[in-house]
Design a protein around this motif. Sequence first.
Motif, PDB file in Angstrom:
ATOM      1  N   VAL A   1       0.914  -1.537   0.164  1.00 47.39           N
ATOM      2  CA  VAL A   1       0.196   0.048   0.125  1.00 47.39           C
ATOM      3  C   VAL A   1       0.585   1.191   0.269  1.00 47.39           C
ATOM      4  O   VAL A   1       1.298   1.081   0.553  1.00 47.39           O
ATOM      5  N   GLY A   2       1.219   1.971  -0.776  1.00 45.88           N
ATOM      6  CA  GLY A   2       1.465   3.017  -1.374  1.00 45.88           C
ATOM      7  C   GLY A   2       3.030   2.544  -1.778  1.00 45.88           C
ATOM      8  O   GLY A   2       3.566   1.944  -2.513  1.00 45.88           O
ATOM      9  N   LYS A   3       4.490   2.753  -1.012  1.00 46.07           N
ATOM     10  CA  LYS A   3       5.463   1.789  -1.462  1.00 46.07           C
ATOM     11  C   LYS A   3       5.714   1.243  -0.064  1.00 46.07           C
ATOM     12  O   LYS A   3       6.858   0.500  -0.050  1.00 46.07           O
ATOM     13  N   LYS A   4       5.100   0.937   0.917  1.00 46.77           N
ATOM     14  CA  LYS A   4       5.354   0.135   1.574  1.00 46.77           C
ATOM     15  C   LYS A   4       4.374  -1.393   1.821  1.00 46.77           C
ATOM     16  O   LYS A   4       3.143  -0.943   1.632  1.00 46.77           O
ATOM     17  N   VAL A   5       5.591  -2.507   1.724  1.00 47.85           N
ATOM     18  CA  VAL A   5       5.126  -4.046   2.029  1.00 47.85           C
ATOM     19  C   VAL A   5       4.446  -4.599   2.891  1.00 47.85           C
ATOM     20  O   VAL A   5       4.448  -3.881   4.920  1.00 47.85           O
ATOM     21  N   PHE A   6       2.893  -4.449   3.426  1.00 48.18           N
ATOM     22  CA  PHE A   6       2.069  -4.741   4.244  1.00 48.18           C
ATOM     23  C   PHE A   6       2.048  -6.525   4.209  1.00 48.18           C
ATOM     24  O   PHE A   6       1.541  -7.481   5.498  1.00 48.18           O
ATOM     25  N   VAL A   7       1.838  -7.722   3.398  1.00 50.89           N
ATOM     26  CA  VAL A   7       2.301  -8.969   2.948  1.00 50.89           C
ATOM     27  C   VAL A   7       3.128  -9.598   1.795  1.00 50.89           C
ATOM     28  O   VAL A   7       3.192  -9.012   1.186  1.00 50.89           O
ATOM     29  N   PHE A   8       3.922 -10.245   2.756  1.00 51.54           N
ATOM     30  CA  PHE A   8       5.418 -11.521   2.012  1.00 51.54           C
ATOM     31  C   PHE A   8       4.729 -12.065   1.546  1.00 51.54           C
ATOM     32  O   PHE A   8       3.924 -13.074   2.562  1.00 51.54           O
ATOM     33  N   LEU A   9       4.207 -12.942   0.374  1.00 51.57           N
ATOM     34  CA  LEU A   9       3.271 -14.114   0.380  1.00 51.57           C
ATOM     35  C   LEU A   9       4.283 -15.101  -0.294  1.00 51.57           C
ATOM     36  O   LEU A   9       3.508 -16.766  -0.885  1.00 51.57           O
ATOM     37  N   GLY A  10       5.599 -14.744  -0.337  1.00 52.24           N
ATOM     38  CA  GLY A  10       6.602 -15.803  -1.354  1.00 52.24           C
ATOM     39  C   GLY A  10       6.586 -16.155  -2.302  1.00 52.24           C
ATOM     40  O   GLY A  10       5.912 -15.598  -3.434  1.00 52.24           O
ATOM     41  N   SER A  11       7.208 -17.159  -2.562  1.00 43.55           N
ATOM     42  CA  SER A  11       6.984 -17.734  -4.307  1.00 43.55           C
ATOM     43  C   SER A  11       6.395 -19.368  -4.061  1.00 43.55           C
ATOM     44  O   SER A  11       7.291 -19.855  -3.298  1.00 43.55           O
ATOM     45  N   ALA A  12       6.284 -20.197  -4.633  1.00 49.04           N
ATOM     46  CA  ALA A  12       5.584 -21.000  -4.602  1.00 49.04           C
ATOM     47  C   ALA A  12       6.697 -22.537  -4.905  1.00 49.04           C
ATOM     48  O   ALA A  12       7.137 -23.403  -4.262  1.00 49.04           O
ATOM     49  N   GLU A  13       7.403 -21.604  -5.036  1.00 47.58           N
ATOM     50  CA  GLU A  13       9.068 -22.193  -5.749  1.00 47.58           C
ATOM     51  C   GLU A  13      10.272 -22.596  -4.239  1.00 47.58           C
ATOM     52  O   GLU A  13      10.680 -23.723  -3.825  1.00 47.58           O
ATOM     53  N   TYR A  14       9.368 -21.671  -3.445  1.00 45.23           N
ATOM     54  CA  TYR A  14       9.964 -22.063  -1.856  1.00 45.23           C
ATOM     55  C   TYR A  14       9.570 -22.207  -0.525  1.00 45.23           C
ATOM     56  O   TYR A  14       9.279 -22.455   0.262  1.00 45.23           O
ATOM     57  N   GLY A  15       8.596 -22.890  -1.317  1.00 46.19           N
ATOM     58  CA  GLY A  15       7.229 -23.823  -0.368  1.00 46.19           C
ATOM     59  C   GLY A  15       6.072 -22.643  -0.367  1.00 46.19           C
ATOM     60  O   GLY A  15       5.957 -21.617  -0.831  1.00 46.19           O
ATOM     61  N   TYR A  16       5.298 -22.771   0.729  1.00 51.53           N
ATOM     62  CA  TYR A  16       3.944 -22.459   0.976  1.00 51.53           C
ATOM     63  C   TYR A  16       4.121 -20.598   2.275  1.00 51.53           C
ATOM     64  O   TYR A  16       4.791 -22.552   3.227  1.00 51.53           O
ATOM     65  N   GLY A  17       3.879 -19.999   2.664  1.00 48.60           N
ATOM     66  CA  GLY A  17       3.762 -19.243   3.432  1.00 48.60           C
ATOM     67  C   GLY A  17       3.948 -18.144   3.121  1.00 48.60           C
ATOM     68  O   GLY A  17       3.788 -17.190   1.709  1.00 48.60           O
ATOM     69  N   LEU A  18       3.893 -17.036   4.847  1.00 48.22           N
ATOM     70  CA  LEU A  18       3.532 -15.348   4.200  1.00 48.22           C
ATOM     71  C   LEU A  18       3.927 -15.063   5.406  1.00 48.22           C
ATOM     72  O   LEU A  18       4.830 -15.204   6.771  1.00 48.22           O
ATOM     73  N   SER A  19       4.513 -13.576   5.513  1.00 46.89           N
ATOM     74  CA  SER A  19       4.820 -12.511   6.749  1.00 46.89           C
ATOM     75  C   SER A  19       4.091 -11.734   6.525  1.00 46.89           C
ATOM     76  O   SER A  19       3.876 -10.808   5.724  1.00 46.89           O
ATOM     77  N   CYS A  20       3.291 -10.966   8.027  1.00 51.54           N
ATOM     78  CA  CYS A  20       2.750  -9.439   8.129  1.00 51.54           C
ATOM     79  C   CYS A  20       3.821  -9.358   9.632  1.00 51.54           C
ATOM     80  O   CYS A  20       3.851  -9.572  10.103  1.00 51.54           O
TER      81      CYS A  20
END
Length: 126
Positions: free
Chosen positions: A33-52
């Motif tokens: 939102v704007g220039k700031k990340v609010f969620v990293f969803l990663g990549s299926a290549e590296y497994g599934y997950g998120l960071s918040c």
Amino acid sequence: MKPAAAWKALKKHASEKDGAWEDHPWGETVFKVGKKVFVFLGSAEYGYGLSCKLPDSHEAAITMFSFAEPTGYGLGKSGWVSARFERNQDVPVALLKAWIDESYAAVAPKKKARDARPRAGKPRRR
């Protein structure tokens, strides 16, 4: 819900936030939102997950859930939490949507975050 389907549902949820847009730094899917990340969803290549960013619930998240840990790269010190899932695990989508909501509220400009919160009582007239 299995991780691949959960990833799609979480991606859709993040994309519906006011002013949210998808980006792909470092080959990962993130929502900003704007220039700031609010969620990293990663990549299926590296497994599934998120960071918040969880300023209110990070301590509970990392102590109550075995799949959660402080985010690396020093972000954990700022309240960021990562969740990782194997391909055969069930993903608690409702919980992770709540994490995305909290992270968005923490990162979004205050007006957008305030407008995104559910309201009690009568709806406002516009």
